[in-house]
Design an enzyme around this catalytic site. Sequence first.
Site, PDB file in Angstrom:
ATOM      1  N   ILE A 175     -77.804  -7.994  17.415  1.00  0.00           N
ATOM      2  CA  ILE A 175     -79.162  -8.029  16.857  1.00  0.00           C
ATOM      3  C   ILE A 175     -79.842  -9.392  17.057  1.00  0.00           C
ATOM      4  O   ILE A 175     -81.064  -9.481  17.052  1.00  0.00           O
ATOM      5  CB  ILE A 175     -79.144  -7.609  15.365  1.00  0.00           C
ATOM      6  CG1 ILE A 175     -80.519  -7.081  14.938  1.00  0.00           C
ATOM      7  CG2 ILE A 175     -78.672  -8.734  14.470  1.00  0.00           C
ATOM      8  CD1 ILE A 175     -80.517  -6.326  13.637  1.00  0.00           C
ATOM      9  N   GLY A 231     -69.712 -11.686   9.637  1.00  0.00           N
ATOM     10  CA  GLY A 231     -70.398 -10.537  10.221  1.00  0.00           C
ATOM     11  C   GLY A 231     -71.758 -10.872  10.830  1.00  0.00           C
ATOM     12  O   GLY A 231     -71.943 -11.937  11.437  1.00  0.00           O
ATOM     13  N   VAL A 232     -72.692  -9.975  10.643  1.00  0.00           N
ATOM     14  CA  VAL A 232     -74.023 -10.159  11.241  1.00  0.00           C
ATOM     15  C   VAL A 232     -74.742 -11.350  10.605  1.00  0.00           C
ATOM     16  O   VAL A 232     -75.524 -12.046  11.272  1.00  0.00           O
ATOM     17  CB  VAL A 232     -74.839  -8.841  11.152  1.00  0.00           C
ATOM     18  CG1 VAL A 232     -75.216  -8.478   9.753  1.00  0.00           C
ATOM     19  CG2 VAL A 232     -76.053  -8.900  12.062  1.00  0.00           C
ATOM     20  N   ASP A 233     -74.461 -11.623   9.352  1.00  0.00           N
ATOM     21  CA  ASP A 233     -75.055 -12.765   8.641  1.00  0.00           C
ATOM     22  C   ASP A 233     -74.674 -14.071   9.352  1.00  0.00           C
ATOM     23  O   ASP A 233     -75.537 -14.919   9.650  1.00  0.00           O
ATOM     24  CB  ASP A 233     -74.534 -12.744   7.193  1.00  0.00           C
ATOM     25  CG  ASP A 233     -75.330 -13.616   6.243  1.00  0.00           C
ATOM     26  OD1 ASP A 233     -76.370 -14.139   6.653  1.00  0.00           O
ATOM     27  OD2 ASP A 233     -74.899 -13.747   5.076  1.00  0.00           O
ATOM     28  N   THR A 270     -71.924  -1.597   6.181  1.00  0.00           N
ATOM     29  CA  THR A 270     -70.836  -0.811   6.801  1.00  0.00           C
ATOM     30  C   THR A 270     -69.726  -1.667   7.405  1.00  0.00           C
ATOM     31  O   THR A 270     -68.807  -1.136   8.029  1.00  0.00           O
ATOM     32  CB  THR A 270     -71.365   0.156   7.888  1.00  0.00           C
ATOM     33  OG1 THR A 270     -71.826  -0.608   9.009  1.00  0.00           O
ATOM     34  CG2 THR A 270     -72.465   1.038   7.357  1.00  0.00           C
ATOM     35  N   GLY A 271     -69.818  -2.989   7.220  1.00  0.00           N
ATOM     36  CA  GLY A 271     -68.767  -3.881   7.723  1.00  0.00           C
ATOM     37  C   GLY A 271     -67.904  -4.351   6.568  1.00  0.00           C
ATOM     38  O   GLY A 271     -67.156  -3.577   5.977  1.00  0.00           O
ATOM     39  N   ILE A 272     -68.046  -5.616   6.247  1.00  0.00           N
ATOM     40  CA  ILE A 272     -67.252  -6.244   5.193  1.00  0.00           C
ATOM     41  C   ILE A 272     -67.412  -5.504   3.854  1.00  0.00           C
ATOM     42  O   ILE A 272     -66.474  -5.428   3.067  1.00  0.00           O
ATOM     43  CB  ILE A 272     -67.649  -7.745   5.079  1.00  0.00           C
ATOM     44  CG1 ILE A 272     -67.247  -8.482   6.368  1.00  0.00           C
ATOM     45  CG2 ILE A 272     -67.033  -8.406   3.854  1.00  0.00           C
ATOM     46  CD1 ILE A 272     -67.898  -9.828   6.592  1.00  0.00           C
ATOM     47  N   TYR A 273     -68.576  -4.897   3.600  1.00  0.00           N
ATOM     48  CA  TYR A 273     -68.837  -4.199   2.332  1.00  0.00           C
ATOM     49  C   TYR A 273     -68.333  -2.746   2.320  1.00  0.00           C
ATOM     50  O   TYR A 273     -68.501  -2.046   1.324  1.00  0.00           O
ATOM     51  CB  TYR A 273     -70.317  -4.274   1.966  1.00  0.00           C
ATOM     52  CG  TYR A 273     -70.745  -5.624   1.405  1.00  0.00           C
ATOM     53  CD1 TYR A 273     -69.825  -6.642   1.199  1.00  0.00           C
ATOM     54  CD2 TYR A 273     -72.078  -5.880   1.080  1.00  0.00           C
ATOM     55  CE1 TYR A 273     -70.212  -7.870   0.691  1.00  0.00           C
ATOM     56  CE2 TYR A 273     -72.477  -7.104   0.563  1.00  0.00           C
ATOM     57  CZ  TYR A 273     -71.542  -8.094   0.373  1.00  0.00           C
ATOM     58  OH  TYR A 273     -71.935  -9.315  -0.137  1.00  0.00           O
TER      59      TYR A 273
HETATM   60  N1  AR6 Z   1     -75.461  -7.623  15.621  1.00  0.00           N
HETATM   61  C1  AR6 Z   1     -75.576  -6.404  15.052  1.00  0.00           C
HETATM   62  N2  AR6 Z   1     -74.688  -5.899  14.179  1.00  0.00           N
HETATM   63  C2  AR6 Z   1     -73.615  -6.663  13.872  1.00  0.00           C
HETATM   64  C3  AR6 Z   1     -73.408  -7.954  14.421  1.00  0.00           C
HETATM   65  C4  AR6 Z   1     -74.405  -8.439  15.325  1.00  0.00           C
HETATM   66  N3  AR6 Z   1     -74.324  -9.634  15.894  1.00  0.00           N
HETATM   67  N4  AR6 Z   1     -72.238  -8.444  13.920  1.00  0.00           N
HETATM   68  C5  AR6 Z   1     -71.729  -7.490  13.104  1.00  0.00           C
HETATM   69  N5  AR6 Z   1     -72.543  -6.412  13.089  1.00  0.00           N
HETATM   70  P1  AR6 Z   1     -71.331  -6.949   8.027  1.00  0.00           P
HETATM   71  P2  AR6 Z   1     -71.973  -5.967   5.315  1.00  0.00           P
HETATM   72  C6  AR6 Z   1     -72.426  -5.128  12.340  1.00  0.00           C
HETATM   73  O1  AR6 Z   1     -69.909  -7.124   7.681  1.00  0.00           O
HETATM   74  O2  AR6 Z   1     -70.964  -4.887   5.436  1.00  0.00           O
HETATM   75  C7  AR6 Z   1     -71.290 -11.112   5.284  1.00  0.00           C
HETATM   76  O3  AR6 Z   1     -70.250 -12.029   5.040  1.00  0.00           O
HETATM   77  C8  AR6 Z   1     -71.064  -4.701  11.849  1.00  0.00           C
HETATM   78  O4  AR6 Z   1     -70.325  -4.062  12.894  1.00  0.00           O
HETATM   79  O5  AR6 Z   1     -72.001  -7.998   8.810  1.00  0.00           O
HETATM   80  O6  AR6 Z   1     -73.339  -5.613   4.786  1.00  0.00           O
HETATM   81  C9  AR6 Z   1     -72.457 -11.296   4.330  1.00  0.00           C
HETATM   82  O7  AR6 Z   1     -72.670 -12.655   4.018  1.00  0.00           O
HETATM   83  C10 AR6 Z   1     -71.459  -3.697  10.759  1.00  0.00           C
HETATM   84  O8  AR6 Z   1     -71.706  -2.409  11.333  1.00  0.00           O
HETATM   85  O9  AR6 Z   1     -72.253  -6.770   6.666  1.00  0.00           O
HETATM   86  C11 AR6 Z   1     -72.028 -10.508   3.143  1.00  0.00           C
HETATM   87  O10 AR6 Z   1     -71.192 -11.256   2.314  1.00  0.00           O
HETATM   88  C12 AR6 Z   1     -72.788  -4.229  10.232  1.00  0.00           C
HETATM   89  O11 AR6 Z   1     -73.206  -5.231  11.170  1.00  0.00           O
HETATM   90  C13 AR6 Z   1     -71.255  -9.359   3.741  1.00  0.00           C
HETATM   91  O12 AR6 Z   1     -70.815  -9.814   5.017  1.00  0.00           O
HETATM   92  C14 AR6 Z   1     -72.696  -4.842   8.858  1.00  0.00           C
HETATM   93  O13 AR6 Z   1     -71.467  -5.539   8.736  1.00  0.00           O
HETATM   94  C15 AR6 Z   1     -72.134  -8.160   3.957  1.00  0.00           C
HETATM   95  O14 AR6 Z   1     -71.348  -7.077   4.377  1.00  0.00           O
END
Ligand code: AR6
Length: 182
Positions: free
Chosen positions: A16, A37-39, A127-130
Amino acid sequence: MNNMANDKIEVIQGDITRIKVDAVVNAANTSLLGGGGVDGAIHRAGGKAILDECIQIRNREGGCKTGEAVITTGGNLPARYVIHAVGPVYSGSNKGEDELLASAYLNSLKLAAENQVQSIAFPNISTGIYRFPKEKAAAIAIKTVKGFIMANNTIQKVIFVCFDDENYQIYNRALNVNKHIL
Ligand code: AR6
């Protein structure tokens, strides 16, 4: 009517941080101070200007509640803005997580429209860490986005950016099925 909403929705697989839209949404946490993750990817690619604004918001408002969203500059990203949305941690015990996930999408869309955003890209929030189940999260995301863009004319393009294969397939299937039925 639903077909009009479908025309404004796209699904792509990728990172993204590389998408050129008016606003990209971040799957943030309530501290707004970044994470994995994405953050982590957004803060790394977007640079210090994003974190500086997040810290200002945190100092002013105490962070961002689950289900809510705040907006900052896009910093060095191709996107003009980052909308930091906080999705719920999934516990599986029906603590209102579905509604909180819908709110995270809805509040992001409202903030986007208020800032004249015409194109917006969402990651698959929670859908990632959460650990929110992907199929269920996709259904909530699609329903919320469709409902909003049918009733609001500011946003012309919504891109669901899927990072993993599983989400990419789920979104394609969900949107194509709808296209055939409606
Ligand atoms: N581009 C697009 N999607 C991505 C990318 C990217 N570069 N990297 C990961 N994803 P997550 P959450 C996807 O874990 O579950 C953080 O530590 C990933 O495959 O990023 O909402 C925050 O600070 C997944 O499908 O976010 C919070 O503490 C999606 O992004 C916590 O994680 C979301 O995964 C939030 O957890």
